[in-house]
Each structure stands twice: as C-alpha cells, then as structure tokens.
Design a protein around this motif. Structure first.
Motif, PDB file in Angstrom:
ATOM      1  N   LYS A 125      53.378  17.838  83.832  1.00 34.66           N
ATOM      2  CA  LYS A 125      52.351  18.683  83.227  1.00 34.66           C
ATOM      3  C   LYS A 125      51.432  17.821  82.379  1.00 34.66           C
ATOM      4  CE  LYS A 125      54.883  23.000  82.923  1.00 34.66           C
ATOM      5  NZ  LYS A 125      55.256  24.118  82.086  1.00 34.66           N
ATOM      6  N   ILE A 126      50.188  18.257  82.282  1.00 37.45           N
ATOM      7  CA  ILE A 126      49.213  17.640  81.391  1.00 37.45           C
ATOM      8  C   ILE A 126      48.738  18.713  80.425  1.00 37.45           C
ATOM      9  CG2 ILE A 126      46.729  17.385  81.697  1.00 37.45           C
ATOM     10  CD1 ILE A 126      47.103  14.792  82.862  1.00 37.45           C
ATOM     11  N   ARG A 127      48.597  18.362  79.172  1.00 33.25           N
ATOM     12  CA  ARG A 127      48.093  19.293  78.154  1.00 33.25           C
ATOM     13  C   ARG A 127      46.865  18.660  77.512  1.00 33.25           C
ATOM     14  NH1 ARG A 127      52.192  22.055  74.146  1.00 33.25           N
ATOM     15  NH2 ARG A 127      52.350  23.360  76.013  1.00 33.25           N
ATOM     16  N   ILE A 128      45.749  19.381  77.564  1.00 34.60           N
ATOM     17  CA  ILE A 128      44.489  18.926  76.981  1.00 34.60           C
ATOM     18  C   ILE A 128      44.304  19.626  75.645  1.00 34.60           C
ATOM     19  CG2 ILE A 128      42.006  18.688  77.331  1.00 34.60           C
ATOM     20  CD1 ILE A 128      43.694  17.314  79.534  1.00 34.60           C
ATOM     21  N   LYS A 129      44.153  18.834  74.586  1.00 36.58           N
ATOM     22  CA  LYS A 129      43.952  19.370  73.239  1.00 36.58           C
ATOM     23  C   LYS A 129      42.674  18.758  72.664  1.00 36.58           C
ATOM     24  CE  LYS A 129      47.590  19.571  70.617  1.00 36.58           C
ATOM     25  NZ  LYS A 129      48.752  19.205  69.821  1.00 36.58           N
ATOM     26  N   PRO A 130      42.107  19.356  71.645  1.00 34.66           N
ATOM     27  CA  PRO A 130      40.911  18.761  71.033  1.00 34.66           C
ATOM     28  C   PRO A 130      41.171  17.364  70.470  1.00 34.66           C
ATOM     29  CG  PRO A 130      41.163  21.024  70.313  1.00 34.66           C
ATOM     30  CD  PRO A 130      42.409  20.666  71.072  1.00 34.66           C
ATOM     31  N   SER A 131      42.408  17.070  70.118  1.00 34.25           N
ATOM     32  CA  SER A 131      42.726  15.792  69.484  1.00 34.25           C
ATOM     33  C   SER A 131      43.247  14.743  70.456  1.00 34.25           C
ATOM     34  CB  SER A 131      43.772  16.012  68.398  1.00 34.25           C
ATOM     35  OG  SER A 131      44.946  16.580  68.960  1.00 34.25           O
ATOM     36  N   GLY A 132      43.629  15.132  71.668  1.00 31.28           N
ATOM     37  CA  GLY A 132      44.172  14.149  72.590  1.00 31.28           C
ATOM     38  C   GLY A 132      44.687  14.770  73.871  1.00 31.28           C
TER      39      GLY A 132
ATOM     40  N   LYS B 193      44.076  26.732  71.792  1.00 26.63           N
ATOM     41  CA  LYS B 193      44.350  25.483  71.096  1.00 26.63           C
ATOM     42  C   LYS B 193      44.602  24.354  72.078  1.00 26.63           C
ATOM     43  CE  LYS B 193      46.118  27.862  67.095  1.00 26.63           C
ATOM     44  NZ  LYS B 193      47.220  28.114  66.206  1.00 26.63           N
ATOM     45  N   PHE B 194      44.962  24.695  73.319  1.00 33.02           N
ATOM     46  CA  PHE B 194      45.193  23.688  74.346  1.00 33.02           C
ATOM     47  C   PHE B 194      45.143  24.343  75.718  1.00 33.02           C
ATOM     48  CE2 PHE B 194      49.326  25.205  72.870  1.00 33.02           C
ATOM     49  CZ  PHE B 194      49.925  25.614  74.047  1.00 33.02           C
ATOM     50  N   TYR B 195      45.011  23.502  76.738  1.00 35.52           N
ATOM     51  CA  TYR B 195      45.038  23.948  78.135  1.00 35.52           C
ATOM     52  C   TYR B 195      46.124  23.147  78.854  1.00 35.52           C
ATOM     53  CZ  TYR B 195      40.550  26.107  77.150  1.00 35.52           C
ATOM     54  OH  TYR B 195      39.556  26.878  76.619  1.00 35.52           O
ATOM     55  N   ASP B 196      47.001  23.827  79.574  1.00 33.81           N
ATOM     56  CA  ASP B 196      48.062  23.193  80.341  1.00 33.81           C
ATOM     57  C   ASP B 196      47.749  23.241  81.830  1.00 33.81           C
ATOM     58  OD1 ASP B 196      49.661  22.524  78.199  1.00 33.81           O
ATOM     59  OD2 ASP B 196      51.003  24.231  78.404  1.00 33.81           O
TER      60      ASP B 196
ATOM     61  N   LEU C   5      54.412  12.882  75.963  1.00 28.28           N
ATOM     62  CA  LEU C   5      53.835  11.589  75.624  1.00 28.28           C
ATOM     63  C   LEU C   5      52.337  11.805  75.476  1.00 28.28           C
ATOM     64  CD1 LEU C   5      55.684   9.418  78.277  1.00 28.28           C
ATOM     65  CD2 LEU C   5      56.311   9.737  75.882  1.00 28.28           C
ATOM     66  N   GLY C   6      51.734  11.200  74.467  1.00 29.98           N
ATOM     67  CA  GLY C   6      50.325  11.481  74.246  1.00 29.98           C
ATOM     68  C   GLY C   6      49.516  10.288  73.802  1.00 29.98           C
ATOM     69  N   VAL C   7      48.212  10.430  73.977  1.00 26.99           N
ATOM     70  CA  VAL C   7      47.243   9.456  73.474  1.00 26.99           C
ATOM     71  C   VAL C   7      46.109  10.233  72.821  1.00 26.99           C
ATOM     72  CG1 VAL C   7      47.756   7.678  75.193  1.00 26.99           C
ATOM     73  CG2 VAL C   7      45.965   9.332  75.656  1.00 26.99           C
TER      74      VAL C   7
ATOM     75  N   GLU D 129      49.670  22.059  85.638  1.00 26.04           N
ATOM     76  CA  GLU D 129      50.814  21.487  86.342  1.00 26.04           C
ATOM     77  C   GLU D 129      50.311  20.466  87.356  1.00 26.04           C
ATOM     78  OE1 GLU D 129      54.202  24.936  86.321  1.00 26.04           O
ATOM     79  OE2 GLU D 129      52.893  24.815  88.072  1.00 26.04           O
ATOM     80  N   ILE D 130      51.046  19.377  87.483  1.00 25.25           N
ATOM     81  CA  ILE D 130      50.755  18.353  88.475  1.00 25.25           C
ATOM     82  C   ILE D 130      51.768  18.547  89.600  1.00 25.25           C
ATOM     83  CG2 ILE D 130      50.574  15.885  88.916  1.00 25.25           C
ATOM     84  CD1 ILE D 130      50.265  15.603  85.804  1.00 25.25           C
TER      85      ILE D 130
END
Length: 65
Positions: free
Chosen positions: A26-33, A10-13, A45-47, A15-16
C-alpha cells in the motif's frame, strides 16, 4: 447558527497489486510525505516530500500523462 462543512481527507491510500491482482503493498499520500508498507506488514516506511522530490529528480523517468 452553525454551518456544516466538508472536512478534507488527511491522507489517501492506494493498494499496489501485481499482474495477478494480488495486493503486494500500500501507498499512503499525506500532505507531509509518502508512506509505503508491504502486504501483511504493520509498519509504514516513509519519506518527507523533499526527499521524495529529490529521489524523483534523480531516478524518475519522464512520463506522458
């Protein structure tokens, strides 16, 4: 007879880390944002993808891949 399937993530995490290999966020990549949180924070925080695409078109730099 039921068939087994793979469930897509459902998402990919990611670490920065800084130059000393310490996690700074951390950055989380989701299909919606795309979501971001700093180290030690519990709040993301998301966009949405349209806002991210608009930001990248305006502020992004062309990179070799």
């Amino acid at each position: 007879m039921a068939r087994n399937n793979f469930r897509p993530q459902k998402f990919y995490d990611f670490e920065i880390i800084n130059e000393e290999s310490r996690v700074i966020g951390k950055i989380r990549i989701k299909p919606s944002g795309i979501l971001w949180k700093s180290r030690g924070s519990h709040d993301w925080l998301g966009v949405d993808l349209k806002d991210f695409a608009d930001f990248m078109k305006k502020s992004g730099r062309k990179k070799q891949h």
